[in-house]
Design a protein around this motif. Structure first.
Motif, mmCIF file in Angstrom:
data_model
loop_
_atom_site.group_PDB
_atom_site.id
_atom_site.type_symbol
_atom_site.label_atom_id
_atom_site.label_comp_id
_atom_site.label_asym_id
_atom_site.label_seq_id
_atom_site.Cartn_x
_atom_site.Cartn_y
_atom_site.Cartn_z
ATOM 1 N N UNK A 219 43.210 55.797 35.735
ATOM 2 C CA UNK A 219 43.994 54.604 35.447
ATOM 3 C C UNK A 219 43.616 53.891 36.938
ATOM 4 N N UNK A 220 43.204 51.949 36.994
ATOM 5 C CA UNK A 220 42.757 52.422 37.865
ATOM 6 C C UNK A 220 43.965 50.622 38.152
ATOM 7 N N UNK A 221 43.221 50.044 39.093
ATOM 8 C CA UNK A 221 43.720 48.917 39.450
ATOM 9 C C UNK A 221 42.618 47.937 39.376
ATOM 10 N N UNK A 222 41.361 48.481 38.940
ATOM 11 C CA UNK A 222 40.337 47.366 38.728
ATOM 12 C C UNK A 222 39.048 48.044 38.143
ATOM 13 N N UNK A 223 37.829 47.241 37.874
ATOM 14 C CA UNK A 223 36.968 47.662 37.536
ATOM 15 C C UNK A 223 37.109 48.683 35.750
ATOM 16 N N UNK A 224 38.174 48.369 35.210
ATOM 17 C CA UNK A 224 39.168 49.070 34.409
ATOM 18 C C UNK A 224 37.419 49.310 32.965
ATOM 19 N N UNK A 273 31.282 36.867 44.487
ATOM 20 C CA UNK A 273 31.790 35.890 45.255
ATOM 21 C C UNK A 273 31.195 34.679 44.885
ATOM 22 N N UNK A 274 29.288 34.431 44.266
ATOM 23 C CA UNK A 274 30.249 32.820 43.546
ATOM 24 C C UNK A 274 30.703 32.766 42.365
ATOM 25 N N UNK A 275 30.792 33.598 41.501
ATOM 26 C CA UNK A 275 31.661 33.501 40.379
ATOM 27 C C UNK A 275 33.053 32.732 40.684
ATOM 28 N N UNK A 276 33.534 33.362 41.380
ATOM 29 C CA UNK A 276 34.889 33.557 42.323
ATOM 30 C C UNK A 276 34.620 31.524 43.085
ATOM 31 N N UNK A 372 40.679 32.446 46.375
ATOM 32 C CA UNK A 372 40.016 32.013 44.455
ATOM 33 C C UNK A 372 41.814 31.506 44.002
ATOM 34 N N UNK A 373 42.347 33.066 44.159
ATOM 35 C CA UNK A 373 43.779 33.431 43.397
ATOM 36 C C UNK A 373 45.014 32.264 44.324
ATOM 37 N N UNK A 374 44.152 31.468 45.595
ATOM 38 C CA UNK A 374 45.053 30.444 45.993
ATOM 39 C C UNK A 374 45.250 29.276 45.313
ATOM 40 N N UNK A 375 44.291 29.366 45.580
ATOM 41 C CA UNK A 375 43.235 27.835 44.961
ATOM 42 C C UNK A 375 44.310 27.787 43.833
ATOM 43 N N UNK A 376 43.877 28.668 42.510
ATOM 44 C CA UNK A 376 44.770 28.693 40.838
ATOM 45 C C UNK A 376 46.244 28.647 41.012
ATOM 46 N N UNK A 380 46.761 31.407 38.788
ATOM 47 C CA UNK A 380 45.791 32.399 39.178
ATOM 48 C C UNK A 380 46.387 34.332 39.444
ATOM 49 N N UNK A 381 47.789 34.023 39.668
ATOM 50 C CA UNK A 381 48.447 35.652 39.332
ATOM 51 C C UNK A 381 48.554 36.024 37.751
ATOM 52 N N UNK A 382 48.096 35.581 36.944
ATOM 53 C CA UNK A 382 48.252 35.454 35.477
ATOM 54 C C UNK A 382 47.015 35.764 34.651
ATOM 55 N N UNK A 383 46.943 36.811 34.178
ATOM 56 C CA UNK A 383 45.324 37.476 33.310
ATOM 57 C C UNK A 383 44.788 36.290 32.440
ATOM 58 N N UNK A 384 45.385 35.529 32.078
ATOM 59 C CA UNK A 384 44.973 34.223 31.688
ATOM 60 C C UNK A 384 43.670 33.874 32.088
ATOM 61 N N UNK A 385 43.852 33.753 33.245
ATOM 62 C CA UNK A 385 42.833 33.142 34.274
ATOM 63 C C UNK A 385 41.622 34.189 34.970
ATOM 64 N N UNK A 386 40.214 34.116 34.721
ATOM 65 C CA UNK A 386 39.389 35.282 34.814
ATOM 66 C C UNK A 386 39.702 35.658 36.669
ATOM 67 N N UNK A 387 40.152 34.826 37.473
ATOM 68 C CA UNK A 387 39.872 35.061 39.138
ATOM 69 C C UNK A 387 40.875 36.199 39.140
ATOM 70 N N UNK A 388 42.304 36.146 38.498
ATOM 71 C CA UNK A 388 43.208 37.516 38.413
ATOM 72 C C UNK A 388 41.956 38.586 38.091
ATOM 73 N N UNK A 389 41.751 39.366 37.887
ATOM 74 C CA UNK A 389 40.900 40.302 37.251
ATOM 75 C C UNK A 389 39.425 40.469 38.388
ATOM 76 N N UNK A 390 39.123 39.134 38.572
ATOM 77 C CA UNK A 390 38.485 39.560 40.098
ATOM 78 C C UNK A 390 38.981 40.368 41.443
ATOM 79 N N UNK A 391 39.933 39.488 41.242
ATOM 80 C CA UNK A 391 40.866 40.208 42.994
ATOM 81 C C UNK A 391 40.808 41.273 42.614
#
Length: 584
Positions: A219-224, A273-276, A372-376, A380-391
């Motif tokens: 059960x990982x933080x990311x790259x699920x 990075x380019x995606x973010x 990227x999260x800060x700009x959102x 940016x802190x919600x899973x609705x936006x892709x940047x949360x997963x990237x973080x």
């Protein structure tokens, strides 16, 4: 062609900008590879990301088969074994494009990097014929089983052992491997075990072997979207013909494979990075506060500019190193049966650059995702936006393929050991610097001279450290880490500057303007960081009058008038906002 520079020799003299490979040098074939890989990720991976994250059964295998059909699993594999034998730039491009693929980037990396290259470089002809075509097509999934519960960075301390069966036909393996990517659906594993408890050796182990099992998914933080499990070996019989390379030489496989793994990981990070940046620039253009897009506010402009600039530097480092790796391949005789080992040895020449790429790019990645999260904002802190997963996804990049701390020790130890052996002209460069200091060094006049100032401050620090401790300097990890940071920043400064200068010469100032601005912004920022690092290192090595003299020398090396980076960042940010993506 000019003589191929040795690894680490960027420190010792000037580099011709025209000799450096940059993304602007992509051939039509490279551009086609880019379109293919990016199209695959955008069209096939991103639309099913939720299913990947939910670990939909069979989806990773299905996507690997699609990637195999497009030729995205065999860039490093000779044609004889079903691959495409592409150059290292093509490999870098695929790695970069996969950087936006979330957990599937790990699935792909496990298949094409650490899970495949041990066979490519160290397998016998029979092993390559048996396994590589299926790996290239995606029909066989592979994984790399090195890490153990008690052996992470100290991989050679692993406890998994192997004994020869009484009839001499098998090795019987016992042990546990941990955090193994692709373990949940792999068909074969590259496993490392100690024969007779001391001969560290690589094996090709088929997943359906009796006694081999896997634990539950971590059960990982990311790259699920990737599979990460424990692999358990209980009296697993491995045919003697599945020993990889030579008995007792498993460390040669592991360390050589890590060089390319680190390099490809840096490519992943650049693509991520380019995606973010793309997501953040689009959001900043659309999000309005106080009756205007937030992209028009100075502090948001500064973020977009800095995200883009650091990504530009990382990209410049990655493709510069890719160019060196390609040039190295062209100097090698790869026609013999040991061609893979010859290629791995050639890549090892740039182990230092591979580690610098890995550390710098993954730490830029962490910075870019955070901003990227800060700009959102709250979104940016919600899973609705892709940047949360990237973080969440990006955090592990600083841990695997050797932690960034381990890679920092690799950077400095490689410089010191090669220098003390005389493989690179480190001692001569240090003596040359001392002679220049004695005769006087004036203020630096431009960013190109600031790159030289960075090299000089690093050489000053290394010289004092080697004088005091010799190779024993490597036991002082705090100093080792700071010297590694200085080396990494210097390589980044020079890579970005050379790329900008090459563009200036080839296409003119108008086309090169953003590159020049980004190189100048980074150099003006990094030079102060390097100065402070050098001051800390010198204070850790000397005291009293000796330290006072060294600090006076340091001050002489770093006299300059800063450029107006605020104005340059505004210009960079305007270009990013106008394009709504990464620009260079």
């Amino acid at each position: 062609m000019s003589e191929l520079p040795k690894g680490g020799t960027f420190l010792f003299g000037q580099t011709d900008p025209q000799s450096v490979f940059t993304p602007e040098d992509f051939t039509e074939e490279h551009k086609m590879v880019y379109r293919t890989a990016l199209g695959f990720v955008n069209d096939k991976i991103l639309p099913v990301m939720d299913d990947l994250e939910a670990k939909k059964e069979g989806l990773n295998r299905e996507l690997l088969l699609m990637a195999g059909e497009l030729g995205l699993l065999g860039t490093d594999v000779p044609e004889e074994y079903g691959g495409f034998a592409m150059d290292k730039i093509s490999t870098s491009i695929v790695a970069e494009c996969m950087g936006r693929a979330g957990g599937f980037a790990m699935t792909h990396g496990g298949q094409t990097g650490i899970g495949q290259l041990p066979i490519v470089y160290f397998g016998t002809h029979e092993q390559k014929m048996k396994y590589l075509p299926g790996i290239v097509s995606g029909e066989k999934v592979t994984a790399y089983a090195l890490t153990e519960p008690g052996a992470g960075s100290d991989a050679l301390a692993g406890k998994t052992w192997a004994v020869l069966s009484p009839d001499g036909k098998y090795y019987i393996l016992n042990g546990t491997k941990q955090f193994i990517t692709n373990a949940g659906f792999a068909d074969l594993y590259i496993v490392f075990a100690k024969i007779d408890r001391d001969k560290f050796t690589g094996f090709i182990v088929e997943a359906d072997s009796e006694g081999l099992s896997t634990g539950p998914e971590e059960h990982k933080m990311g790259i699920k979207g990737s599979s990460t499990r424990t692999v358990i070996l209980e009296d697993v019989k491995v045919p003697v013909e599945n020993v990889l390379f030579e008995i007792g030489k498993g460390h040669v496989i592991a360390f050589n494979i890590l060089n390319m793994g680190r390099y490809k990981l840096a490519g992943n990070a650049v693509g991520n990075c380019k995606f973010a940046i793309e997501l953040s620039a689009q959001y900043a253009n659309d999000r309005r506060q106080f009756n205007q897009p937030i992209a028009e506010f100075g502090l948001i402009k500064e973020k977009l500019a800095e995200m883009n600039t650091r990504t530009y530097i990382a990209e410049s480092m990655v493709y510069r190193t890719g160019g060196l790796l390609d040039q190295m391949m062209h100097t090698l005789d790869l026609s013999g049966p040991d061609s893979g080992q010859v290629a791995a040895k050639g890549i090892e020449e740039y182990a230092l650059e591979c580690s610098m790429n890995k550390v710098f790019a993954t730490e830029v990645q962490g910075y870019v995702m955070d901003e990227g999260v800060q700009i959102h904002g709250g979104y940016g802190f919600t899973s609705e936006y892709t940047i949360e997963r990237l973080y969440r996804d990006c955090r592990v990049y600083r841990i695997f393929e050797g932690t960034n701390e381990i890679n920092r020790t690799v950077i400095t130890s490689t410089l010191v050991r090669r220098g003390l052996k005389g493989d690179i002209p480190l001692k001569e460069a240090i003596e040359g610097l001392r002679a220049r200091l004695a005769s006087g060094i004036g203020p630096r006049q431009n960013e190109g001279e600031l790159v030289q100032a960075a090299k000089d401050m690093l050489l000053l620090s290394l010289g004092v450290g080697i004088d005091k401790y010799g190779q024993g300097l490597l036991k002082h990890q705090e100093i080792v880490g700071k010297i590694a940071d200085m080396a990494m920043l210097t390589f980044g400064m020079e890579s970005g500057w050379l790329r900008a200068q090459k563009a200036l010469a080839n296409t003119g100032e108008a086309d090169a303007r953003i590159k020049l601005n980004m190189a100048r912004v980074f150099i003006n920022s990094a030079i102060g960081t390097i100065f402070n690092l050098a001051r800390e290192v010198l204070a850790g090595l000397a005291s009293g009058e000796e330290l006072a003299g060294l600090l006076a020398d340091l001050q002489k090396l770093c006299q300059y008038t800063p450029s107006n980076t605020i104005a340059m960042r505004r210009e960079i940010a305007a270009a990013v906002s106008a394009a709504a993506r990464y620009v260079a």
